[in-house]
Each structure stands twice: as C-alpha cells, then as structure tokens.
Design a protein around this motif. Structure first.
Motif, PDB file in Angstrom:
ATOM      1  N   VAL A   1      16.858  -1.744   5.179  1.00  8.94           N
ATOM      2  CA  VAL A   1      18.003  -2.092   4.340  1.00  8.94           C
ATOM      3  C   VAL A   1      17.609  -1.985   2.866  1.00  8.94           C
ATOM      4  O   VAL A   1      16.534  -2.446   2.473  1.00  8.94           O
ATOM      5  CB  VAL A   1      18.472  -3.534   4.651  1.00  8.94           C
ATOM      6  CG1 VAL A   1      19.649  -3.917   3.773  1.00  8.94           C
ATOM      7  CG2 VAL A   1      18.831  -3.663   6.125  1.00  8.94           C
ATOM      8  N   PRO A   2      18.468  -1.379   2.035  1.00 10.04           N
ATOM      9  CA  PRO A   2      18.152  -1.270   0.602  1.00 10.04           C
ATOM     10  C   PRO A   2      18.161  -2.641  -0.089  1.00 10.04           C
ATOM     11  O   PRO A   2      18.982  -3.496   0.234  1.00 10.04           O
ATOM     12  CB  PRO A   2      19.265  -0.364   0.064  1.00 10.04           C
ATOM     13  CG  PRO A   2      20.378  -0.508   1.035  1.00 10.04           C
ATOM     14  CD  PRO A   2      19.730  -0.700   2.371  1.00 10.04           C
ATOM     15  N   VAL A   3      17.241  -2.821  -1.028  1.00  6.29           N
ATOM     16  CA  VAL A   3      17.151  -4.069  -1.797  1.00  6.29           C
ATOM     17  C   VAL A   3      16.906  -3.732  -3.264  1.00  6.29           C
ATOM     18  O   VAL A   3      16.517  -2.608  -3.606  1.00  6.29           O
ATOM     19  CB  VAL A   3      16.019  -4.988  -1.274  1.00  6.29           C
ATOM     20  CG1 VAL A   3      16.328  -5.511   0.105  1.00  6.29           C
ATOM     21  CG2 VAL A   3      14.676  -4.250  -1.273  1.00  6.29           C
ATOM     22  N   PHE A   4      17.121  -4.705  -4.105  1.00  3.24           N
ATOM     23  CA  PHE A   4      16.846  -4.533  -5.540  1.00  3.24           C
ATOM     24  C   PHE A   4      16.322  -5.841  -6.112  1.00  3.24           C
ATOM     25  O   PHE A   4      16.497  -6.910  -5.525  1.00  3.24           O
ATOM     26  CB  PHE A   4      18.111  -4.109  -6.296  1.00  3.24           C
ATOM     27  CG  PHE A   4      19.074  -5.246  -6.528  1.00  3.24           C
ATOM     28  CD1 PHE A   4      19.069  -5.953  -7.720  1.00  3.24           C
ATOM     29  CD2 PHE A   4      19.970  -5.629  -5.534  1.00  3.24           C
ATOM     30  CE1 PHE A   4      19.948  -7.018  -7.926  1.00  3.24           C
ATOM     31  CE2 PHE A   4      20.854  -6.684  -5.729  1.00  3.24           C
ATOM     32  CZ  PHE A   4      20.840  -7.378  -6.929  1.00  3.24           C
ATOM     33  N   GLU A   5      15.704  -5.762  -7.259  1.00  2.00           N
ATOM     34  CA  GLU A   5      15.230  -6.959  -7.960  1.00  2.00           C
ATOM     35  C   GLU A   5      15.296  -6.720  -9.462  1.00  2.00           C
ATOM     36  O   GLU A   5      14.892  -5.662  -9.952  1.00  2.00           O
ATOM     37  CB  GLU A   5      13.797  -7.301  -7.550  1.00  2.00           C
ATOM     38  CG  GLU A   5      13.283  -8.587  -8.215  1.00  2.00           C
ATOM     39  CD  GLU A   5      11.854  -8.923  -7.797  1.00  2.00           C
ATOM     40  OE1 GLU A   5      11.638  -9.966  -7.161  1.00  2.00           O
ATOM     41  OE2 GLU A   5      10.949  -8.113  -8.109  1.00  2.00           O
ATOM     42  N   VAL A   6      15.822  -7.710 -10.168  1.00  2.00           N
ATOM     43  CA  VAL A   6      15.858  -7.683 -11.631  1.00  2.00           C
ATOM     44  C   VAL A   6      15.195  -8.966 -12.110  1.00  2.00           C
ATOM     45  O   VAL A   6      15.527 -10.051 -11.617  1.00  2.00           O
ATOM     46  CB  VAL A   6      17.307  -7.635 -12.169  1.00  2.00           C
ATOM     47  CG1 VAL A   6      17.297  -7.320 -13.662  1.00  2.00           C
ATOM     48  CG2 VAL A   6      18.139  -6.618 -11.415  1.00  2.00           C
ATOM     49  N   LYS A   7      14.254  -8.857 -13.027  1.00  2.77           N
ATOM     50  CA  LYS A   7      13.569 -10.070 -13.469  1.00  2.77           C
ATOM     51  C   LYS A   7      13.147 -10.012 -14.935  1.00  2.77           C
ATOM     52  O   LYS A   7      13.048  -8.939 -15.530  1.00  2.77           O
ATOM     53  CB  LYS A   7      12.337 -10.334 -12.595  1.00  2.77           C
ATOM     54  CG  LYS A   7      11.255  -9.268 -12.669  1.00  2.77           C
ATOM     55  CD  LYS A   7      10.108  -9.625 -11.714  1.00  2.77           C
ATOM     56  CE  LYS A   7       8.977  -8.602 -11.780  1.00  2.77           C
ATOM     57  NZ  LYS A   7       7.866  -8.950 -10.860  1.00  2.77           N
ATOM     58  N   ALA A   8      12.927 -11.211 -15.478  1.00  2.41           N
ATOM     59  CA  ALA A   8      12.463 -11.361 -16.857  1.00  2.41           C
ATOM     60  C   ALA A   8      11.328 -12.371 -16.870  1.00  2.41           C
ATOM     61  O   ALA A   8      11.376 -13.382 -16.164  1.00  2.41           O
ATOM     62  CB  ALA A   8      13.598 -11.846 -17.757  1.00  2.41           C
ATOM     63  N   ASP A   9      10.310 -12.099 -17.649  1.00  2.00           N
ATOM     64  CA  ASP A   9       9.153 -12.982 -17.758  1.00  2.00           C
ATOM     65  C   ASP A   9       9.523 -14.215 -18.583  1.00  2.00           C
ATOM     66  O   ASP A   9      10.081 -14.102 -19.674  1.00  2.00           O
ATOM     67  CB  ASP A   9       8.001 -12.226 -18.435  1.00  2.00           C
ATOM     68  CG  ASP A   9       6.663 -12.924 -18.248  1.00  2.00           C
ATOM     69  OD1 ASP A   9       6.620 -14.171 -18.350  1.00  2.00           O
ATOM     70  OD2 ASP A   9       5.658 -12.243 -18.006  1.00  2.00           O
ATOM     71  N   LYS A  10       9.225 -15.383 -18.058  1.00  2.66           N
ATOM     72  CA  LYS A  10       9.519 -16.619 -18.790  1.00  2.66           C
ATOM     73  C   LYS A  10       8.806 -16.662 -20.144  1.00  2.66           C
ATOM     74  O   LYS A  10       9.315 -17.244 -21.110  1.00  2.66           O
ATOM     75  CB  LYS A  10       9.086 -17.834 -17.962  1.00  2.66           C
ATOM     76  CG  LYS A  10      10.032 -18.204 -16.828  1.00  2.66           C
ATOM     77  CD  LYS A  10       9.545 -19.472 -16.134  1.00  2.66           C
ATOM     78  CE  LYS A  10      10.493 -19.937 -15.046  1.00  2.66           C
ATOM     79  NZ  LYS A  10       9.988 -21.150 -14.362  1.00  2.66           N
ATOM     80  N   LYS A  11       7.630 -16.056 -20.232  1.00  2.00           N
ATOM     81  CA  LYS A  11       6.881 -16.052 -21.490  1.00  2.00           C
ATOM     82  C   LYS A  11       7.689 -15.390 -22.595  1.00  2.00           C
ATOM     83  O   LYS A  11       7.646 -15.819 -23.754  1.00  2.00           O
ATOM     84  CB  LYS A  11       5.556 -15.316 -21.309  1.00  2.00           C
ATOM     85  CG  LYS A  11       4.514 -16.076 -20.508  1.00  2.00           C
ATOM     86  CD  LYS A  11       3.219 -15.283 -20.438  1.00  2.00           C
ATOM     87  CE  LYS A  11       2.157 -16.036 -19.641  1.00  2.00           C
ATOM     88  NZ  LYS A  11       0.897 -15.246 -19.527  1.00  2.00           N
ATOM     89  N   ASP A  12       8.398 -14.320 -22.245  1.00  2.00           N
ATOM     90  CA  ASP A  12       9.231 -13.633 -23.238  1.00  2.00           C
ATOM     91  C   ASP A  12      10.436 -14.480 -23.626  1.00  2.00           C
ATOM     92  O   ASP A  12      10.795 -14.568 -24.795  1.00  2.00           O
ATOM     93  CB  ASP A  12       9.707 -12.283 -22.678  1.00  2.00           C
ATOM     94  CG  ASP A  12       8.560 -11.314 -22.439  1.00  2.00           C
ATOM     95  OD1 ASP A  12       7.569 -11.380 -23.176  1.00  2.00           O
ATOM     96  OD2 ASP A  12       8.665 -10.497 -21.491  1.00  2.00           O
ATOM     97  N   ILE A  13      11.042 -15.113 -22.637  1.00  3.32           N
ATOM     98  CA  ILE A  13      12.236 -15.927 -22.884  1.00  3.32           C
ATOM     99  C   ILE A  13      11.918 -17.148 -23.746  1.00  3.32           C
ATOM    100  O   ILE A  13      12.688 -17.530 -24.622  1.00  3.32           O
ATOM    101  CB  ILE A  13      12.853 -16.389 -21.548  1.00  3.32           C
ATOM    102  CG1 ILE A  13      13.230 -15.187 -20.684  1.00  3.32           C
ATOM    103  CG2 ILE A  13      14.086 -17.261 -21.798  1.00  3.32           C
ATOM    104  CD1 ILE A  13      13.615 -15.554 -19.261  1.00  3.32           C
ATOM    105  N   LEU A  14      10.760 -17.766 -23.502  1.00  6.24           N
ATOM    106  CA  LEU A  14      10.393 -19.015 -24.178  1.00  6.24           C
ATOM    107  C   LEU A  14       9.453 -18.796 -25.362  1.00  6.24           C
ATOM    108  O   LEU A  14       8.848 -19.747 -25.852  1.00  6.24           O
ATOM    109  CB  LEU A  14       9.726 -19.959 -23.164  1.00  6.24           C
ATOM    110  CG  LEU A  14      10.561 -20.295 -21.917  1.00  6.24           C
ATOM    111  CD1 LEU A  14       9.745 -21.141 -20.951  1.00  6.24           C
ATOM    112  CD2 LEU A  14      11.849 -21.006 -22.307  1.00  6.24           C
ATOM    113  N   LYS A  15       9.334 -17.586 -25.831  1.00  6.83           N
ATOM    114  CA  LYS A  15       8.441 -17.266 -26.941  1.00  6.83           C
ATOM    115  C   LYS A  15       8.770 -18.117 -28.165  1.00  6.83           C
ATOM    116  O   LYS A  15       9.931 -18.308 -28.524  1.00  6.83           O
ATOM    117  CB  LYS A  15       8.567 -15.783 -27.296  1.00  6.83           C
ATOM    118  CG  LYS A  15       7.571 -15.325 -28.352  1.00  6.83           C
ATOM    119  CD  LYS A  15       7.687 -13.822 -28.597  1.00  6.83           C
ATOM    120  CE  LYS A  15       6.681 -13.375 -29.649  1.00  6.83           C
ATOM    121  NZ  LYS A  15       6.784 -11.910 -29.894  1.00  6.83           N
TER     122      LYS A  15
END
Length: 246
Positions: free
Chosen positions: A178-192
């Motif tokens: 089954v096809p899957v996807f993932e999108v993510k952001a590093d917390k270090k970048d968000i909380l810089k």
C-alpha cells in the motif's frame, strides 16, 4: 531542579553574609553593604522569577509555533489524499502537488442499487440487488483549497526551512503493498532561538499530551496512516478558531 538549587544556594549565601556582616563589618560601612545586598537580592529575585516563568513562556510559545506548522502539515496531507484519489499513489514532488491542486480534476460518482434477476438453474430466478457506480461528472481540486496558502504550504512557518516529504510502500498483508507518505519538520528548526535546555527536553518528549520525539509529522513510511503525531488539543484549537471565523 536547577531552580531549586539556585534558591537553596541563595538562602545559604544570604545567611552566611548576614553572619559575616554582624561579626566583621564595622557599623560605619554596614549601610554600604546593605545596599550591595539589596542589589544582590533584587538580582536573585529576578533570576528566580525568570527561572519560574521561562518554562511557562516556552510552553505557550511552542504551542503557537507548532499550531502554525500543523496547519501546513494538514494542508499537505489533504493535497496528498486528493492526489491519491486520482493517481492511486502519493507523490514526493512538491511542484507536482501544487500543480495538481491548481489543475487537477476529481471524478464525481453516484452509487445506486440495481436489481437483477439471476438464473439459479432449473428455471429458478432470484432477484439480486447490486450496487452500481456511475460517473456523473468532475470537479476541480482547487475547490477544496480555496482561500488556503497551498503555494506556501511546504515552508515551515517561522523558519527558512521546508518540510521533508517522502513516499514509499508498506506491505499491509502478505503480498499487498500500500502506498504511504510522510511529511515532517525538525523541532530544532521550529523552536530555534528558544532556551537550549528546554528545547533539549522537548526533543525527548514522551507524554501523551505532547508531540513525541524530535519531529512534528503527518503520515508514516512504516504504517498505513494519514494521521499526525500531535495530540488532539491542537485539532481542538483549530476547530474553535474555524468556528469563530464563521
């Protein structure tokens, strides 16, 4: 723990200084020492207050930043889901996803029950109800993204970074991928720019009311899911905000 140690240390130092003043400081200059101690007290009070308030401010600020990030993650997720409806797979090409929103079409179908007579043999006919799916038209994908900043959805709010987007396949049952996807952001970048010690704690978050781990993400390359790793509180905040708009 650090704050508690600071308070204990300040208390011990204050007691020792008081004893030293009484025993060794002449009466004539005790006023000067008192002023210096007052200044030190104000400074310590400020440090203790800051130590108490810093985690509180951190918690409020991180929620604001995360909420903006999650808004974009949901937008990307919705685009991927629509893309899969048409193409039967997800895409890891950001330009293709934006182009799909602008120019893509979704097929509209209508399901009806149709009765048919089936020959069971020996002259026996049985009426069977079957579902029939008919195509009745199309609609533009852009309809679902009207008024939304889908062109800027890949940018992580408050940073100069972009979300990491990946696709793959997961074996749901033996032989069925089954096809899957993932999108993510590093917390270090968000909380810089925020407290390094508190950011470090946040990267190790495990509580159910927190966003676990080092990333804020939606989807998965290991499981068949389109859900995010944030707690329900972030969804409730968005629902309340949308209700206020209407």
């Amino acid at each position: 723990m650090n704050l508690l140690l600071m308070i204990l240390a300040a208390t011990v130092v204050a007691i020792l200084l008081a004893l030293l003043i009484v025993k060794f400081v002449p009466l004539k200059i005790r006023w000067l020492v008192s002023i210096l101690l007052l200044g030190a007290t104000v400074f310590l009070t400020y440090k203790i207050y800051s130590g108490i308030m810093e985690p509180i401010h951190f918690a409020k600020e991180k929620e604001i930043r995360y909420a903006k990030v999650i808004t974009n993650l949901k937008l990307i997720r919705d685009a991927e889901v629509k893309y899969k409806e048409v193409n039967r797979s997800y895409t890891d090409n950001k330009d293709s996803l934006v182009n799909f929103i602008e120019k893509g079409k979704l097929v509209l179908t209508q399901t009806t029950n149709v009765e048919e007579k089936v020959d069971r043999g020996g002259g026996i006919f049985v009426t069977v109800s079957k579902k029939q799916v008919d195509t009745i038209g199309t609609e533009p994908v852009s309809k679902y993204f009207a008024g939304k900043d889908y062109k800027g959805m890949f940018k992580i709010p408050g940073t100069d970074k972009e979300f990491k987007l990946a696709t793959g396949k997961v074996e749901k049952v033996a032989g069925l991928f089954v096809p899957v996807f993932e999108v993510k952001a590093d917390k270090k970048d968000i909380l810089k720019g925020m407290s390094n010690s508190l950011v470090k704690q946040e990267l190790e978050a495990k509580e159910t009311d927190q966003i676990k781990g080092a990333f804020v993400s939606v989807g998965s390359l290991e499981d068949v899911t389109t859900g995010g790793n944030w707690p329900p509180s972030y969804d409730k905040a968005e629902i309340i905000a949308n209700n206020k708009k209407h």
